[in-house]
Enzyme design. Structure first.
Site, PDB file in Angstrom:
ATOM      1  N   ASP A 531       0.867  -1.189   0.000  1.00 13.37           N
ATOM      2  CA  ASP A 531       0.000   0.000   0.000  1.00 13.37           C
ATOM      3  C   ASP A 531       0.902   1.237   0.000  1.00 13.37           C
ATOM      4  O   ASP A 531       2.117   1.120   0.142  1.00 13.37           O
ATOM      5  CB  ASP A 531      -0.859  -0.057   1.272  1.00 13.37           C
ATOM      6  CG  ASP A 531      -2.032   0.894   1.223  1.00 13.37           C
ATOM      7  OD1 ASP A 531      -2.240   1.543   0.179  1.00 13.37           O
ATOM      8  OD2 ASP A 531      -2.732   0.991   2.243  1.00 13.37           O
ATOM      9  N   GLU A 534       2.632   5.188  -3.820  1.00  9.40           N
ATOM     10  CA  GLU A 534       2.643   6.238  -4.866  1.00  9.40           C
ATOM     11  C   GLU A 534       3.962   7.004  -4.902  1.00  9.40           C
ATOM     12  O   GLU A 534       4.367   7.385  -6.002  1.00  9.40           O
ATOM     13  CB  GLU A 534       1.461   7.185  -4.636  1.00  9.40           C
ATOM     14  CG  GLU A 534       0.110   6.542  -4.795  1.00  9.40           C
ATOM     15  CD  GLU A 534      -0.281   5.657  -3.615  1.00  9.40           C
ATOM     16  OE1 GLU A 534       0.296   5.836  -2.527  1.00  9.40           O
ATOM     17  OE2 GLU A 534      -1.149   4.782  -3.792  1.00  9.40           O
ATOM     18  N   ASP A 607      -9.050   3.630  -1.832  1.00 10.89           N
ATOM     19  CA  ASP A 607      -9.938   3.939  -0.716  1.00 10.89           C
ATOM     20  C   ASP A 607     -11.247   4.559  -1.189  1.00 10.89           C
ATOM     21  O   ASP A 607     -11.447   5.771  -1.128  1.00 10.89           O
ATOM     22  CB  ASP A 607      -9.215   4.865   0.268  1.00 10.89           C
ATOM     23  CG  ASP A 607      -7.999   4.172   0.869  1.00 10.89           C
ATOM     24  OD1 ASP A 607      -7.891   2.934   0.722  1.00 10.89           O
ATOM     25  OD2 ASP A 607      -7.158   4.858   1.453  1.00 10.89           O
TER      26      ASP A 607
END
Ligand SMILES: *[C@@H]1O[C@H](CO)[C@@H](O)[C@H](O)[C@H]1NC(C)=O
Ligand SMILES: *[C@@H]1O[C@H](CO)[C@@H](O)[C@H](O)[C@H]1NC(C)=O
Length: 974
Positions: A531, A534, A607
């Site tokens: 997760d 980015e 999300d």
């Protein structure tokens, strides 16, 4: 995910002062210097109309054609900067794909040119038969079976066109928006050779304002809120228009929360006012309809018309904005504006969607075959708080006979968010816990993020730091520090090859020699969730890393940002692959990704919110990812944020059950919502949906084999299956599951009791999957309305399909290995059908050595041994040894034999039921071909496939024919 832990909350309030998506956390185009410049350029061109002429031209006498293959190079110049040199290179690959590369030559600095090398599986093969022919005004290559493709590079202005059958498919710089900002010095000195300096010194430098604007707009520094981007390299953006003069619909460029057929962003009545953006970002509570950037970027676009499909892959890794508009219904103009990097563009000539998938997979690879358990249901939440919590969740599922395969642990398993390190207070016995889950044939997935807590007590950080494997701040000294879950953190730099083997060693479950740290408190049943890659940086500009941070080899983060997530999940995938010997198929879920990430596992859409809008857009997003190669994809069931009411949750399970990746997840503030907590009838509804998913696992797995070979998406939108059916071009709320013949239209409307479904333009019956009622499409296509109460999902079998299922309820997929099969057959209007089944052990790599079965089922009217003209003959044959191109995972099945040991391990598995819908008359007899004994069967009168009528179809049910799944057989119906 985003905070409500104490630290998170503080950080969050510091950086966001709010709880919902805020425009001001992220830049829009007018707040981004190079995007502003790019759009202003487009505006000037529009204003100038026909007077506009690109300053870029190809220098005719510089053309150098490679005599040995389909490559040429040439120099390109800009009339604005006569001394600056650009190099252009075009290559035609062996499959007709055209690669166009342009870079500045002998510039003051170097543009980043490695995005493609990360994305591509190998250096593509260049055609040795196609040749370029240089003329006075252009250079051309003509190819294709009927010489139908022509690539024309015009010299002045520079323009590249790919033409098929005389029609332009894709044109570069047709609107004259090409602009590669050359490197220059801040003091006003031009880069390049002496000629440029001469021009500068001359009395009348060529006017540039008409093209570049009259001021240096954010060339050397960019301020935004409290951040300053130092931009040491100055302006280096790349603007390029890509036009599809004969294609009115464009798809792709995920990930954006919008429709599959991309809405316009400029021009009259534009749908969005900003361009689509690629700048991988952790966007808190992203909007359900927006062009803003979210977690991943795949710069792949399909342009489609009833005539043909054409694609492009623009291998750029820096922040990129894309405007889309339509000058007419039949054409599409796009404008790509990137902050840095060379031009490295692949034109995928098509002409069918299938061709495009193949061409793209040849470049960047197909999705890999996942472990079979990974196609089961995944139960996640932020967080299961203790090892006993995990045990009790498992127990509750089992008590209620609700199947699942995987239990997940989010960040709170770790001590102070030091990943790999268990919080021993809550998880005192991690290996025992995992073994308790694994004892029932299940797996666990545990999160590992790329931010490492900066503390000496954390061996992973310590070692990364000692080895110099962390991203550096803009001055290139020391370690970049930012805030994330673990407080003050530094970030792994996977661009550094020295990081690779070390990272892989961390996942070893045994102790390593020399005392190097490894994850001994883990087992081979633990798989990984990546997760925040980015990367997400809570106190960074746009919640990510400053662009002037420094990666391996001195590249700025600006140059490589969109690749960052892919490199992380790649190396985690390699780590899990290498931790066992022989290797087992890894499962790695990633949030951030790039073109090529399909080689490293699964993706979810981040999300999302527990709203109907997010449920609906999730389907569109998964479709868009699917056609851009990311086939193993799904959205969080239930929505990450919020507390969905039971109705919404049931619908969301229906959506999830028909996505390749099927996981429920919830925010730490959300109420528990595991399916066993639901009241009746909702609990039973969800149990039924999960059982339906499990019964269809053979279909999903078979479709995965196909995508590993062809690159064809598993979730298949209408334009892919029916490229000529215009009614389907905009459809993105219904889709097919691979080539199985299953059409699904999940219901995402609150209070729905019925749903409308479009049946494509073909003259075929479509059967309701559950009650086998026949609906008929026509050659014009037809929209039908079907009942869709809360316990109903509109699912159809396209006439002509055979669907293999396993219908015995089990607690997990691993318990189904020896279960018998049902074949559901929906006959075509001509009374025929076909289907496939692929199986292997589901987790090793033995399938690549031929340990598998791959069957074809047919329903036709060919003669049996005794019966010459049967009503129907249903047969099974071995595909793996008959198909000349048989392959899985891109590996050919040359070593396959029907007697392989996997096949032997399931030699007793039989077909326990065959259901035939649409037969035209009641049989007299049903026998295994060559046997005399009558099988047990039942007949229900009804409409036949060839009739004109709709309504309840005829149904023939053959009970327990006892034919074996690994053997050839046929059943003859008289
Ligand atoms: C871009 O953001 C700024 C600051 O929030 C705002 O003033 C401006 O209107 C926005 N522009 C567009 C096109 O949304
Ligand atoms: C994936 O990792 C391997 C090494 O483990 C490396 O050779 C390859 O270039 C990587 N690819 C990407 C896209 O990160």
């Amino acid at each position: 995910m985003r905070p409500w832990t104490l630290l998170g909350l503080v950080v969050f309030l510091l950086v966001e002062d709010g709880f919902a998506f805020k425009d001001h956390d992220f830049k829009n185009c007018s707040q981004s210097g190079f995007c502003r410049r790019g759009r202003a350029l487009a505006a000037r061109a529009k204003e100038a109309k026909d007077a506009w002429k690109s300053p870029y031209s190809l220098v005719a006498d510089s053309v150098t054609v490679n005599p040995a293959d389909a490559t040429f190079t040439a120099r390109v110049k800009s009339s604005l900067y006569p001394g600056i040199k650009f190099g252009l290179e075009l290559r035609v690959h062996h499959d007709g794909v055209v690669r166009v590369r342009m870079d500045e030559i002998d510039g003051l600095r170097k543009r980043y040119d490695q995005a493609a090398s990360w994305a591509l599986i190998a250096e593509p093969k260049i055609s040795e038969t196609i040749r370029w022919t240089a003329g006075k005004k252009d250079i051309r290559a003509v190819y294709g079976a009927k010489k139908e493709i022509e690539v024309v590079v015009s010299y002045e202005p520079l323009r590249v066109a790919l033409i098929r059958n005389g029609k332009e498919q894709v044109v570069l710089n047709g609107q004259g928006l090409l602009h590669m900002e050359h490197f220059r010095n801040k003091d006003g000195q031009e880069g390049g050779d002496g000629a440029a300096q001469e021009v500068l010194k001359a009395e009348n430098p060529p006017p540039r304002e008409w093209f570049e604007g009259d001021k240096e707009d954010d060339y050397w520094e960019e301020k935004w809120i409290s951040w300053t981007d130092t931009k040491p390299k100055g302006p280096e953006s790349l603007s390029l228009d890509i036009t599809y003069p004969n294609h009115g619909t464009v798809y792709g460029i995920p990930q954006h929360a919008t429709r599959l057929a991309l809405p316009t962003t400029t021009g009259e009545n534009s749908f969005f006012s900003d361009p689509y953006r690629f700048y991988n970002a952790d966007v808190f509570e992203y909007l359900a309809s927006s062009p803003v950037s979210i977690y991943g970027s795949i710069p792949v676009m399909h342009a489609h018309s009833a005539d043909s499909t054409v694609g492009i892959f623009n291998a750029v890794a820096s922040e990129t904005w894309i405007d889309v508009s339509h000058a007419s219904e039949k054409s599409t103009e796009t404008h790509w504006i990137s902050e840095s990097g060379i031009m490295d563009l692949f034109l995928l000539p098509g002409p069918t969607p299938e061709d495009i998938f193949k061409q793209y997979a040849t470049l960047t690879g197909s999705p890999v075959l996942p472990a079979q358990w990974a196609l089961g249901y995944h139960q996640c939440r932020w967080n299961y708080m203790t090892s006993d919590d995990i045990r009790s969740v498992q127990k509750r599922f089992d008590e209620d006979d609700i199947p699942f395969d995987v239990l997940w642990l989010d960040i709170e398993y770790s001590e102070d968010h030091k990943y790999f390190i268990w919080n021993k207070k809550n998880f005192p016995d991690p290996v025992d816990m995992v073994n308790d889950v694994a004892a029932l044939g299940r797996k666990m997935v545990v999160i590992i993020d790329p931010h490492l807590k900066r503390t000496e007590e954390y061996p992973v950080y310590q070692q990364a730091s000692e080895r110099g494997l962390l991203v550096k701040p803009s001055n290139g000294e020391g370690e970049y520090e930012g805030l994330c879950w673990s407080g003050k953190s530094s970030w792994m730099d996977f661009f550094n090859p020295n990081a690779w083997d070390w990272w892989k060693s961390l996942f070893k479950t045994q102790s390593l020699p020399g005392g190097a740290w490894s994850w001994t408190e883990s087992t081979e049943d633990v798989h990984i969730w990546n997760d925040m890659n980015e990367p997400s940086v809570f106190n960074g500009p746009e919640i990510t890393m400053p662009k002037d941070s420094i990666h391996y080899d001195g590249w700025e983060h600006r140059d490589v940002h969109n690749l960052n997530g892919m490199l992380f999940s790649n190396h985690t995938w390699q780590a899990v692959y290498e931790r066992s010997d022989p290797p087992k198929r890894p499962f790695v879920l990633t949030r951030s990704y790039y073109a090529g990430s399909q080689r490293f596992g699964a993706l979810w859409t981040g999300d999302n919110l527990g709203t109907w809008e997010h449920m609906a857009v999730g389907i569109k997003m998964t479709l868009s990812n699917s056609i851009a190669g990311m086939g193993f994809v799904g959205s969080d069931v239930g929505g990450f944020f919020g507390n969905p009411e039971p109705e919404m949750l049931v619908r969301w399970y229906q959506v999830g059950a028909f996505a390749p990746f099927f996981r429920a997840h919830a925010h730490i503030d959300a109420k528990r919502r595991e399916p066993y907590l639901l009241e009746e009838p909702y609990k039973s509804y969800v149990r039924d949906i999960l059982r339906l998913r499990y019964s269809l696992l053979p279909v999903w797995y078979t479709q995965f084999r196909e995508t590993t070979v062809t690159g064809m998406p598993i979730m298949r939108p209408h334009y892919v299956v029916f490229p000529k059916d215009k009614n389907g071009f905009d459809l993105d709320d219904q889709y097919f599951i691979g080539s199985s013949g299953i059409l699904v239209r999940p219901v995402t409307e609150k209070g729905a009791t019925e749903a409308s479904v479009y049946l494509p333009a073909e003259n075929q019956p479509y059967y309701d999957y559950f009650n086998l009622n026949i609906f008929r499409s026509t050659t014009k296509g037809k929209t039908i309305t079907v009942p869709a109460a809360l316990d109903q999902i509109p699912v159809f079998i396209r006439g002509g399909s055979i669907i293999p299922t396993r219908e015995r309820p089990r607690r997990a997929s691993t318990a189904m290995k020896l279960d018998p099969f049902t074949l559901r057959i929906g006959l075509s209007k001509d009374g025929l059908a076909r289907g496939e089944l692929y199986l292997d052990d589901g987790e090793s790599y033995d399938h690549q050595k031929g340990q598998l079965i791959w069957r074809e089922f047919n329903a036709d009217k060919t003669s049996g041994k005794k019966v010459k003209k049967p009503l129907l003959r249903i047969s099974s044959r071995d595909m793996a040894s008959h198909e000349p191109e048989a392959a899985v995972d891109g590996v050919s099945l040359k070593t396959y034999t029907p007697e392989n040991s996997f096949a032997q391990s399931i030699s007793d598995v039989r077909v326990e039921r065959i259901v035939v819908a649409g037969l035209n008359k009641k049989p007299k007899s049903v026998k295994v071909d060559g046997d005399d004994g009558e099988l047990i069967w039942e007949w229900i009168d009804g409409v036949s496939a060839g009739d004109k009528k709709e309504g309840e179809s005829s149904v023939l049910i053959v009970r327990d024919p006892k034919v074996l799944i690994v053997k050839d057989w046929s059943i003859v119906i008289e």
